[in-house]
Design a protein around this motif. Structure first.
Motif, PDB file in Angstrom:
ATOM      1  N   GLY A  62       0.810  -1.201   0.000  1.00 47.76           N
ATOM      2  CA  GLY A  62       0.000   0.000   0.000  1.00 47.76           C
ATOM      3  C   GLY A  62       0.844   1.252   0.000  1.00 47.76           C
ATOM      4  N   LYS A  63       1.911   1.249   0.777  1.00 41.71           N
ATOM      5  CA  LYS A  63       2.787   2.421   0.820  1.00 41.71           C
ATOM      6  C   LYS A  63       3.515   2.612  -0.509  1.00 41.71           C
ATOM      7  CE  LYS A  63       3.631   3.135   5.738  1.00 41.71           C
ATOM      8  NZ  LYS A  63       4.647   3.546   6.713  1.00 41.71           N
ATOM      9  N   ARG A  64       3.859   1.513  -1.174  1.00 44.76           N
ATOM     10  CA  ARG A  64       4.508   1.629  -2.483  1.00 44.76           C
ATOM     11  C   ARG A  64       3.576   2.340  -3.467  1.00 44.76           C
ATOM     12  NH1 ARG A  64       5.596  -3.132  -2.991  1.00 44.76           N
ATOM     13  NH2 ARG A  64       7.847  -3.153  -2.612  1.00 44.76           N
ATOM     14  N   LEU A  65       2.317   1.930  -3.504  1.00 43.92           N
ATOM     15  CA  LEU A  65       1.367   2.549  -4.428  1.00 43.92           C
ATOM     16  C   LEU A  65       1.102   4.001  -4.048  1.00 43.92           C
ATOM     17  CD1 LEU A  65      -0.644   2.480  -6.735  1.00 43.92           C
ATOM     18  CD2 LEU A  65      -2.329   1.485  -5.164  1.00 43.92           C
ATOM     19  N   ALA A  66       0.849   4.273  -2.770  1.00 37.04           N
ATOM     20  CA  ALA A  66       0.567   5.642  -2.334  1.00 37.04           C
ATOM     21  C   ALA A  66       1.753   6.556  -2.590  1.00 37.04           C
ATOM     22  CB  ALA A  66       0.198   5.653  -0.852  1.00 37.04           C
ATOM     23  N   GLY A  67       2.954   6.066  -2.291  1.00 37.67           N
ATOM     24  CA  GLY A  67       4.146   6.866  -2.527  1.00 37.67           C
ATOM     25  C   GLY A  67       4.339   7.172  -3.999  1.00 37.67           C
ATOM     26  N   GLN A  68       4.085   6.180  -4.848  1.00 40.50           N
ATOM     27  CA  GLN A  68       4.244   6.394  -6.282  1.00 40.50           C
ATOM     28  C   GLN A  68       3.225   7.391  -6.815  1.00 40.50           C
ATOM     29  OE1 GLN A  68       6.863   4.894  -8.069  1.00 40.50           O
ATOM     30  NE2 GLN A  68       6.249   6.598  -9.389  1.00 40.50           N
ATOM     31  N   ILE A  69       1.997   7.299  -6.327  1.00 40.00           N
ATOM     32  CA  ILE A  69       0.965   8.243  -6.750  1.00 40.00           C
ATOM     33  C   ILE A  69       1.337   9.663  -6.344  1.00 40.00           C
ATOM     34  CG2 ILE A  69      -1.410   8.978  -6.279  1.00 40.00           C
ATOM     35  CD1 ILE A  69      -2.086   5.932  -6.171  1.00 40.00           C
ATOM     36  N   ALA A  70       1.786   9.833  -5.097  1.00 42.14           N
ATOM     37  CA  ALA A  70       2.177  11.169  -4.629  1.00 42.14           C
ATOM     38  C   ALA A  70       3.357  11.706  -5.427  1.00 42.14           C
ATOM     39  CB  ALA A  70       2.517  11.116  -3.144  1.00 42.14           C
ATOM     40  N   GLN A  71       4.316  10.843  -5.694  1.00 38.90           N
ATOM     41  CA  GLN A  71       5.491  11.250  -6.463  1.00 38.90           C
ATOM     42  C   GLN A  71       5.094  11.664  -7.877  1.00 38.90           C
ATOM     43  OE1 GLN A  71       9.402   9.214  -5.869  1.00 38.90           O
ATOM     44  NE2 GLN A  71       8.979   8.379  -7.903  1.00 38.90           N
ATOM     45  N   ASP A  72       4.225  10.870  -8.506  1.00 39.83           N
ATOM     46  CA  ASP A  72       3.788  11.184  -9.868  1.00 39.83           C
ATOM     47  C   ASP A  72       2.947  12.458  -9.916  1.00 39.83           C
ATOM     48  OD1 ASP A  72       5.079   8.944 -10.780  1.00 39.83           O
ATOM     49  OD2 ASP A  72       3.266   7.720 -10.963  1.00 39.83           O
ATOM     50  N   ALA A  73       2.165  12.696  -8.868  1.00 40.21           N
ATOM     51  CA  ALA A  73       1.314  13.888  -8.843  1.00 40.21           C
ATOM     52  C   ALA A  73       2.126  15.178  -8.817  1.00 40.21           C
ATOM     53  CB  ALA A  73       0.382  13.841  -7.628  1.00 40.21           C
ATOM     54  N   LEU A  74       3.364  15.094  -8.305  1.00 43.40           N
ATOM     55  CA  LEU A  74       4.216  16.279  -8.205  1.00 43.40           C
ATOM     56  C   LEU A  74       5.356  16.261  -9.218  1.00 43.40           C
ATOM     57  CD1 LEU A  74       4.432  16.799  -4.333  1.00 43.40           C
ATOM     58  CD2 LEU A  74       2.831  17.791  -5.969  1.00 43.40           C
ATOM     59  N   THR A  75       5.273  15.377 -10.204  1.00 44.17           N
ATOM     60  CA  THR A  75       6.291  15.299 -11.242  1.00 44.17           C
ATOM     61  C   THR A  75       5.628  15.565 -12.596  1.00 44.17           C
ATOM     62  OG1 THR A  75       7.562  13.665  -9.961  1.00 44.17           O
ATOM     63  CG2 THR A  75       8.067  13.846 -12.309  1.00 44.17           C
ATOM     64  N   TYR A  76       5.939  16.706 -13.191  1.00 46.35           N
ATOM     65  CA  TYR A  76       5.276  17.053 -14.447  1.00 46.35           C
ATOM     66  C   TYR A  76       6.147  18.002 -15.265  1.00 46.35           C
ATOM     67  CZ  TYR A  76       3.823  21.004 -11.447  1.00 46.35           C
ATOM     68  OH  TYR A  76       3.808  22.067 -10.569  1.00 46.35           O
ATOM     69  N   ARG A  77       5.834  18.070 -16.565  1.00 43.25           N
ATOM     70  CA  ARG A  77       6.575  18.923 -17.495  1.00 43.25           C
ATOM     71  C   ARG A  77       6.190  20.389 -17.308  1.00 43.25           C
ATOM     72  NH1 ARG A  77       3.568  20.879 -21.751  1.00 43.25           N
ATOM     73  NH2 ARG A  77       1.433  20.061 -21.869  1.00 43.25           N
ATOM     74  N   ARG A  78       7.033  21.280 -17.790  1.00 40.54           N
ATOM     75  CA  ARG A  78       6.651  22.677 -17.800  1.00 40.54           C
ATOM     76  C   ARG A  78       5.570  22.868 -18.858  1.00 40.54           C
ATOM     77  NH1 ARG A  78      11.271  24.827 -18.414  1.00 40.54           N
ATOM     78  NH2 ARG A  78      11.210  25.769 -20.486  1.00 40.54           N
ATOM     79  N   GLY A  79       4.502  23.547 -18.500  1.00 38.31           N
ATOM     80  CA  GLY A  79       3.374  23.706 -19.396  1.00 38.31           C
ATOM     81  C   GLY A  79       2.208  22.784 -19.073  1.00 38.31           C
ATOM     82  N   ALA A  80       2.410  21.858 -18.135  1.00 33.53           N
ATOM     83  CA  ALA A  80       1.349  20.918 -17.776  1.00 33.53           C
ATOM     84  C   ALA A  80       0.224  21.631 -17.037  1.00 33.53           C
ATOM     85  CB  ALA A  80       1.906  19.791 -16.924  1.00 33.53           C
ATOM     86  N   THR A  81      -0.980  21.088 -17.158  1.00 30.17           N
ATOM     87  CA  THR A  81      -2.128  21.589 -16.414  1.00 30.17           C
ATOM     88  C   THR A  81      -2.493  20.595 -15.327  1.00 30.17           C
ATOM     89  OG1 THR A  81      -3.738  20.485 -17.848  1.00 30.17           O
ATOM     90  CG2 THR A  81      -3.011  22.709 -18.492  1.00 30.17           C
ATOM     91  N   ALA A  82      -3.303  21.040 -14.366  1.00 32.54           N
ATOM     92  CA  ALA A  82      -3.736  20.145 -13.299  1.00 32.54           C
ATOM     93  C   ALA A  82      -4.534  18.973 -13.863  1.00 32.54           C
ATOM     94  CB  ALA A  82      -4.573  20.913 -12.277  1.00 32.54           C
ATOM     95  N   ARG A  83      -5.319  19.210 -14.892  1.00 35.58           N
ATOM     96  CA  ARG A  83      -6.089  18.118 -15.495  1.00 35.58           C
ATOM     97  C   ARG A  83      -5.159  17.097 -16.150  1.00 35.58           C
ATOM     98  NH1 ARG A  83     -11.303  17.142 -16.571  1.00 35.58           N
ATOM     99  NH2 ARG A  83     -11.737  15.556 -18.162  1.00 35.58           N
ATOM    100  N   GLU A  84      -4.129  17.573 -16.822  1.00 35.58           N
ATOM    101  CA  GLU A  84      -3.169  16.659 -17.445  1.00 35.58           C
ATOM    102  C   GLU A  84      -2.506  15.776 -16.393  1.00 35.58           C
ATOM    103  OE1 GLU A  84       1.231  17.108 -19.429  1.00 35.58           O
ATOM    104  OE2 GLU A  84      -0.331  18.485 -20.139  1.00 35.58           O
ATOM    105  N   VAL A  85      -2.120  16.376 -15.283  1.00 34.36           N
ATOM    106  CA  VAL A  85      -1.488  15.599 -14.209  1.00 34.36           C
ATOM    107  C   VAL A  85      -2.483  14.594 -13.634  1.00 34.36           C
ATOM    108  CG1 VAL A  85      -0.434  15.706 -11.920  1.00 34.36           C
ATOM    109  CG2 VAL A  85       0.149  17.430 -13.651  1.00 34.36           C
ATOM    110  N   ALA A  86      -3.721  15.027 -13.414  1.00 30.78           N
ATOM    111  CA  ALA A  86      -4.743  14.123 -12.879  1.00 30.78           C
ATOM    112  C   ALA A  86      -4.974  12.944 -13.817  1.00 30.78           C
ATOM    113  CB  ALA A  86      -6.046  14.891 -12.649  1.00 30.78           C
ATOM    114  N   GLU A  87      -4.988  13.202 -15.117  1.00 33.30           N
ATOM    115  CA  GLU A  87      -5.213  12.137 -16.095  1.00 33.30           C
ATOM    116  C   GLU A  87      -4.046  11.159 -16.172  1.00 33.30           C
ATOM    117  OE1 GLU A  87      -5.984  14.408 -19.603  1.00 33.30           O
ATOM    118  OE2 GLU A  87      -8.157  14.507 -19.253  1.00 33.30           O
TER     119      GLU A  87
END
Length: 328
Positions: A62-87
Motif C-alpha cells: 500500500g505504501k509503495r502505491l501511495a508513494g508512487q501516486i504522490a510522487q507522480d502527482a508532483l512530477t510534471y513537465r513545464r506547461g502541464a495543467t492540473a487536469r493533465e497531471v490528474a489524467e
C-alpha cells in the motif's frame, strides 16, 4: 535531521531533478538551489525512479502505491495543467475534474516539477481502505533555471475489495506556502528554530498561520531538547476525521502532531523497547500528553495506546479540545 532525508532518498533510489515555483511559492519557505542557462533548462517531464518503501514497512504494498501516486502527482513537465497531471494518475474513485481541482495548487504551468518521496506515513486502515500521508519534496524549476523546494504532505487514499490496493483519491496536497510572520509566540519560535526538529513545510505553514496548540509546541520542543524529531504532519495534509469514522480528529484543530523519525532513524525501525523512539515516546507520556499513539503502550488507559496504524509514527496530543475526538 538532514541525515534522515538523505538516507530515505538513497533507500528509495529516487533521482531528484530540480524544478521551479510560482509567486506564492517564492513567498513561502523555499530555498534557492542554483540556476542554469535558459538554453539548458529542459521542458519535458523529469524521469524519476519508482518509489520503493523501506524493507521494515508493515503495509509495504500500500505504501509503495501511495508513494508512487504522490510522487507522480508532483512530477510534471513545464506547461502541464492540473487536469493533465490528474489524467496521468491511475484510475481513481473520484472524477478527473475533482482530482484536478485538488491538485491545482501544486501544478504551475510555468514550472517543471519533480516529486521525491521523503516518507509515507499511515493515517488509517480497514479491510477495504488505507490512508497514507506521503511527505514529498517538490522541487520546481522555472524557464530561467531558478529552483525552489517544499516538503508537502499529500493525503492519499487507497481501496480494495479482495484484491490488491487500488487508487481511491488524493484528499489534500498539504496547504499553501506562506512567509514566516515577523512576530510569533515564543513556543512557535522555539519549535521553528529548534536544531533537533525537522518539520515538513506543511507543518511549518500550520505554525506560521497560528493553527497549532501552544502546549503541543512546548511538548515538541521539550522532547527535542533530548531527541531529534522529524515531524510529518500537524494539521494540513492529515485527514480531517479519525479514519473510517465521522469524528473530527485532533489534527483538524492543530492539537496533534505525528513524528515519523527519531534521532535520525525511522520509527518503523525502532519498535523495540529501549530505542530512541521509545525513549522519546515515554518523554511525551511522562510530560503529560493527553493522547499518545505509538508502537508501545505506557499505560494510563487511553492516554497511551498502540495499534496497526501507529507502528510507523508517534502521535502526540497534549491538550483536550472541545468537540474533537482524541487520537487520529
Amino acid at each position: 535531521m538532514r541525515a534522515v532525508l538523505l538516507v530515505l532518498a538513497t533507500c528509495a533510489s529516487v533521482a531528484l531533478v530540480a524544478c521551479g515555483g510560482d509567486e506564492a511559492a517564492q513567498q513561502g519557505t523555499s530555498t534557492a538551489a542554483g540556476q542554469r542557462s535558459p538554453a539548458t533548462v529542459p521542458v519535458s517531464r523529469p524521469q524519476v525512479e519508482p518509489f520503493v518503501p523501506d524493507s521494515a514497512e508493515v503495509y509495504a504494498n500500500g505504501k509503495r502505491l501511495a508513494g508512487q501516486i504522490a510522487q507522480d502527482a508532483l512530477t510534471y513537465r513545464r506547461g502541464a495543467t492540473a487536469r493533465e497531471v490528474a489524467e496521468s494518475l491511475p484510475d481513481a474513485a473520484v472524477s478527473t475534474r475533482r482530482l484536478a481541482r485538488i491538485l491545482a495548487p501544486v501544478v504551475d504551468p510555468e514550472m517543471r516539477s519533480t516529486g521525491q518521496v521523503v516518507y509515507p506515513q499511515l493515517s488509517g486502515v480497514t479491510e477495504t481502505s488505507l490512508g497514507v500521508m506521503v511527505v514529498v519534496r517538490q522541487t520546481l524549476e522555472s524557464a530561467d533555471g531558478a529552483r525552489s523546494s517544499f516538503t508537502r504532505v499529500l493525503d492519499v487514499r487507497l481501496r480494495r475489495s479482495g484484491g490488491p490496493w487500488e487508487f481511491d483519491s488524493i484528499a489534500s496536497v498539504g496547504g499553501r506556502p506562506m512567509s514566516r510572520p515577523a512576530s510569533l509566540p515564543d513556543e512557535a519560535e522555539r519549535v521553528l528554530d529548534h536544531p533537533n526538529i525537522e518539520l515538513s513545510d506543511s507543518a511549518r505553514w500550520d505554525i506560521y498561520r497560528g493553527n497549532v496548540d501552544p502546549s503541543l509546541l512546548t511538548a515538541l520542543a521539550n522532547v527535542a531538547d533530548e531527541h531529534e524529531l522529524a515531524v510529518a504532519v500537524i494539521k494540513s495534509g492529515h485527514p480531517p476525521n479519525v479514519w473510517a469514522t465521522d469524528r473530527a480528529s485532533a489534527h483538524s484543530r492543530g492539537f496533534a502532531a505525528d513524528i515519523y523519525a527519531v534521532d535520525g532513524e525511522l520509527v518503523i525501525r525502532q519498535r523495540q523497547v529501549g530505542t530512541g523512539a521509545h525513549a522519546a515516546a515515554r518523554m511525551f507520556f511522562e510530560g503529560g500528553a493527553r493522547q499518545l499513539g505509538s508502537p508501545w503502550s505506557f499505560g494510563g488507559g487511553r492516554r497511551s495506546f498502540t495499534d496497526p496504524v501507529h507502528q510507523d509514527h508517534i502521535h502526540v496530543q497534549q491538550a483536550a479540545v472541545r468537540d474533537v475526538a482524541d487520537g487520529d
